[in-house]
Motif scaffolding. Structure first.
Motif, PDB file in Angstrom:
ATOM      1  N   ASN A   1       0.694  -1.559   0.314  1.00  0.00           N
ATOM      2  CA  ASN A   1      -0.193   0.337   0.315  1.00  0.00           C
ATOM      3  C   ASN A   1       0.899   1.957   0.146  1.00  0.00           C
ATOM      4  N   ILE A   2       0.112   2.453  -0.234  1.00  0.00           N
ATOM      5  CA  ILE A   2       1.324   3.448  -0.382  1.00  0.00           C
ATOM      6  C   ILE A   2       0.048   4.378   0.326  1.00  0.00           C
ATOM      7  N   VAL A   3       0.847   5.325   1.378  1.00  0.00           N
ATOM      8  CA  VAL A   3       0.089   6.266   2.240  1.00  0.00           C
ATOM      9  C   VAL A   3       0.175   7.717   1.951  1.00  0.00           C
ATOM     10  N   LEU A   4      -0.266   8.630   1.597  1.00  0.00           N
ATOM     11  CA  LEU A   4       0.194   9.685   0.991  1.00  0.00           C
ATOM     12  C   LEU A   4      -0.160  11.339   2.748  1.00  0.00           C
ATOM     13  N   VAL A   5       0.466  11.572   3.232  1.00  0.00           N
ATOM     14  CA  VAL A   5       0.719  12.539   4.149  1.00  0.00           C
ATOM     15  C   VAL A   5       0.936  13.870   3.162  1.00  0.00           C
ATOM     16  N   GLY A   6       0.443  15.045   4.964  1.00  0.00           N
ATOM     17  CA  GLY A   6       0.896  16.340   4.180  1.00  0.00           C
ATOM     18  C   GLY A   6       0.376  16.640   5.180  1.00  0.00           C
ATOM     19  N   MET A   7       0.293  17.957   3.886  1.00  0.00           N
ATOM     20  CA  MET A   7      -0.443  19.650   5.042  1.00  0.00           C
ATOM     21  C   MET A   7      -1.836  19.463   4.364  1.00  0.00           C
ATOM     22  N   PRO A   8      -3.053  19.811   4.664  1.00  0.00           N
ATOM     23  CA  PRO A   8      -3.653  19.995   3.928  1.00  0.00           C
ATOM     24  C   PRO A   8      -3.783  21.160   3.561  1.00  0.00           C
ATOM     25  N   GLY A   9      -4.378  20.463   1.974  1.00  0.00           N
ATOM     26  CA  GLY A   9      -3.846  21.736   0.988  1.00  0.00           C
ATOM     27  C   GLY A   9      -2.402  21.230  -0.136  1.00  0.00           C
ATOM     28  N   ALA A  10      -2.027  19.860   0.177  1.00  0.00           N
ATOM     29  CA  ALA A  10      -0.457  19.227  -0.735  1.00  0.00           C
ATOM     30  C   ALA A  10      -1.297  18.703  -1.366  1.00  0.00           C
ATOM     31  N   GLY A  11      -2.071  18.229  -1.726  1.00  0.00           N
ATOM     32  CA  GLY A  11      -2.632  17.611  -2.751  1.00  0.00           C
ATOM     33  C   GLY A  11      -2.742  15.993  -2.773  1.00  0.00           C
ATOM     34  N   LYS A  12      -2.695  15.621  -1.714  1.00  0.00           N
ATOM     35  CA  LYS A  12      -2.867  14.080  -0.804  1.00  0.00           C
ATOM     36  C   LYS A  12      -3.985  13.945  -2.416  1.00  0.00           C
ATOM     37  N   SER A  13      -4.595  13.819  -1.697  1.00  0.00           N
ATOM     38  CA  SER A  13      -6.686  12.927  -2.479  1.00  0.00           C
ATOM     39  C   SER A  13      -6.315  13.180  -3.889  1.00  0.00           C
ATOM     40  N   THR A  14      -5.765  14.832  -4.228  1.00  0.00           N
ATOM     41  CA  THR A  14      -6.324  14.953  -5.710  1.00  0.00           C
ATOM     42  C   THR A  14      -4.758  14.079  -5.900  1.00  0.00           C
ATOM     43  N   VAL A  15      -3.933  14.244  -6.103  1.00  0.00           N
ATOM     44  CA  VAL A  15      -3.113  13.222  -7.077  1.00  0.00           C
ATOM     45  C   VAL A  15      -3.243  11.465  -6.363  1.00  0.00           C
TER      46      VAL A  15
ATOM     47  N   THR B   1       3.944   2.617   2.270  1.00  0.00           N
ATOM     48  CA  THR B   1       5.296   3.239   2.304  1.00  0.00           C
ATOM     49  C   THR B   1       4.209   4.209   2.428  1.00  0.00           C
ATOM     50  N   ILE B   2       4.910   5.762   3.529  1.00  0.00           N
ATOM     51  CA  ILE B   2       4.281   6.514   3.627  1.00  0.00           C
ATOM     52  C   ILE B   2       4.804   7.370   3.044  1.00  0.00           C
ATOM     53  N   VAL B   3       4.270   8.651   2.126  1.00  0.00           N
ATOM     54  CA  VAL B   3       4.778   9.775   1.183  1.00  0.00           C
ATOM     55  C   VAL B   3       4.561  10.934   1.662  1.00  0.00           C
ATOM     56  N   TYR B   4       5.670  11.739   2.059  1.00  0.00           N
ATOM     57  CA  TYR B   4       5.238  12.606   2.587  1.00  0.00           C
ATOM     58  C   TYR B   4       4.937  13.989   1.059  1.00  0.00           C
ATOM     59  N   ILE B   5       4.212  14.200   0.843  1.00  0.00           N
ATOM     60  CA  ILE B   5       4.095  15.162  -0.499  1.00  0.00           C
ATOM     61  C   ILE B   5       4.426  16.508   1.037  1.00  0.00           C
ATOM     62  N   LYS B   6       5.805  17.565   0.044  1.00  0.00           N
ATOM     63  CA  LYS B   6       5.669  18.345   0.457  1.00  0.00           C
ATOM     64  C   LYS B   6       5.970  19.602  -0.042  1.00  0.00           C
ATOM     65  N   LEU B   7       5.600  20.793   0.480  1.00  0.00           N
ATOM     66  CA  LEU B   7       4.835  21.490  -0.705  1.00  0.00           C
ATOM     67  C   LEU B   7       5.547  22.878   0.905  1.00  0.00           C
ATOM     68  N   SER B   8       5.377  24.625   0.214  1.00  0.00           N
ATOM     69  CA  SER B   8       6.517  25.092   1.173  1.00  0.00           C
ATOM     70  C   SER B   8       4.822  26.331   1.732  1.00  0.00           C
ATOM     71  N   MET B   9       5.445  26.646   3.262  1.00  0.00           N
ATOM     72  CA  MET B   9       4.007  27.953   3.166  1.00  0.00           C
ATOM     73  C   MET B   9       3.783  28.198   2.637  1.00  0.00           C
ATOM     74  N   SER B  10       4.430  28.907   1.958  1.00  0.00           N
ATOM     75  CA  SER B  10       3.817  30.453   0.564  1.00  0.00           C
ATOM     76  C   SER B  10       2.442  29.775  -0.016  1.00  0.00           C
TER      77      SER B  10
ATOM     78  N   VAL C   1       9.416   8.423   2.889  1.00  0.00           N
ATOM     79  CA  VAL C   1      10.038   9.226   1.020  1.00  0.00           C
ATOM     80  C   VAL C   1       8.788  10.250   1.697  1.00  0.00           C
ATOM     81  N   VAL C   2       9.720  11.039   1.019  1.00  0.00           N
ATOM     82  CA  VAL C   2       9.945  12.420   0.492  1.00  0.00           C
ATOM     83  C   VAL C   2       9.641  12.652  -0.520  1.00  0.00           C
ATOM     84  N   ALA C   3       8.213  13.203  -1.080  1.00  0.00           N
ATOM     85  CA  ALA C   3       8.334  14.062  -2.796  1.00  0.00           C
ATOM     86  C   ALA C   3       7.570  15.750  -2.123  1.00  0.00           C
ATOM     87  N   ASP C   4       8.966  15.591  -3.034  1.00  0.00           N
ATOM     88  CA  ASP C   4       9.186  17.454  -2.707  1.00  0.00           C
ATOM     89  C   ASP C   4       8.224  18.109  -3.812  1.00  0.00           C
ATOM     90  N   ALA C   5       7.524  18.865  -3.382  1.00  0.00           N
ATOM     91  CA  ALA C   5       5.182  18.915  -4.949  1.00  0.00           C
ATOM     92  C   ALA C   5       5.582  20.474  -5.170  1.00  0.00           C
TER      93      ALA C   5
END
Ligand code: ADP
Ligand code: S3P
Ligand code: MG
Length: 165
Positions: A3-17, A95-104, A143-147
């Motif tokens: 399985n693949i689990v997507l984590v990250g801030m609200p708005g990072a795009g987890k549900s969409t991607v 496998t946990i994937v962090y979808i990373k996005l800047s604050m701005s 794993v960290v994915a820079d979005a």
């Protein structure tokens, strides 16, 4: 368990991607937020407004602990990382994937965060939330994915590459 689990801030795009990734690699797609709404028969924002942040976090943790699947992409809600048991469970099945996005970028994307039903403490700013959450996403991620700068399809390929799929 594959399985693949997507984590990250609200708005990072987890549900969409997440749903796009699932389709491309032939996996099922689960959105934890929808499981919570289905179980509680209420919208997330109403659960938060009526039952409070701590109860929401508890419900979210129970729901995520109960996920049992194979070959699934699972988009979690941004607050999942407050539930240690849930994260241990998810790490054991995925496998946990962090979808990373800047604050701005996140701020631009989300607009008024208070309208979104986010687990934000009274008087806590978005900046404070970001600073509190990022170390938790880093801690649990395999794993960290820079979005930054990627559209949905490009991000899907970034994740696919990172996972060597
Ligand atoms: N890669 C992307 N680039 C630009 N906007 C995006 C991208 N991914 C998602 N979005 C938009 O950002 C918002 C939040 O996406 P969503 O998938 O709901 O995030 P999350 O599930 O992480 O909260 C939506 O309006 C969505 O259309
Ligand atoms: O980060 C948060 O506090 C939350 C994020 C939401 O999910 P998304 O991350 O999919 O927006 C949802 O679980 C809930 O409204 C709380
Ligand atoms: Mg989502």
């Amino acid at each position: 368990m594959n399985n693949i689990v997507l984590v990250g801030m609200p708005g990072a795009g987890k549900s969409t991607v997440g749903v796009v990734l699932a389709k491309v690699i032939g996996y099922q797609f689960i959105d934890s937020d929808l499981l919570i709404q289905q179980r509680e028969k209420k919208l997330l924002k109403d659960i938060i407004a009526e039952q409070g942040l701590d109860k929401f976090i508890q419900i979210e943790e129970d729901v995520n602990c109960s996920i049992d699947c194979q070959q699934c992409v699972i988009a979690t809600g941004g607050s999942v990382v407050y539930g240690e048991k849930a994260m241990e469970h998810l790490r054991s099945i995925a496998t946990i994937v962090y979808i990373k996005l800047s604050m701005s970028t996140l701020k631009k994307r989300l607009g008024d965060i208070k309208k979104r039903g986010v687990v934000l403490r009274k008087n806590q700013s978005f900046e404070e939330l970001y600073m509190e959450r990022c170390p938790l996403y880093e801690k649990y991620a395999h794993v960290v994915a820079d979005a930054e700068g990627y559209n949905v399809e490009e991000l899907m390929f970034v994740i696919k590459e990172k996972l060597k799929l």
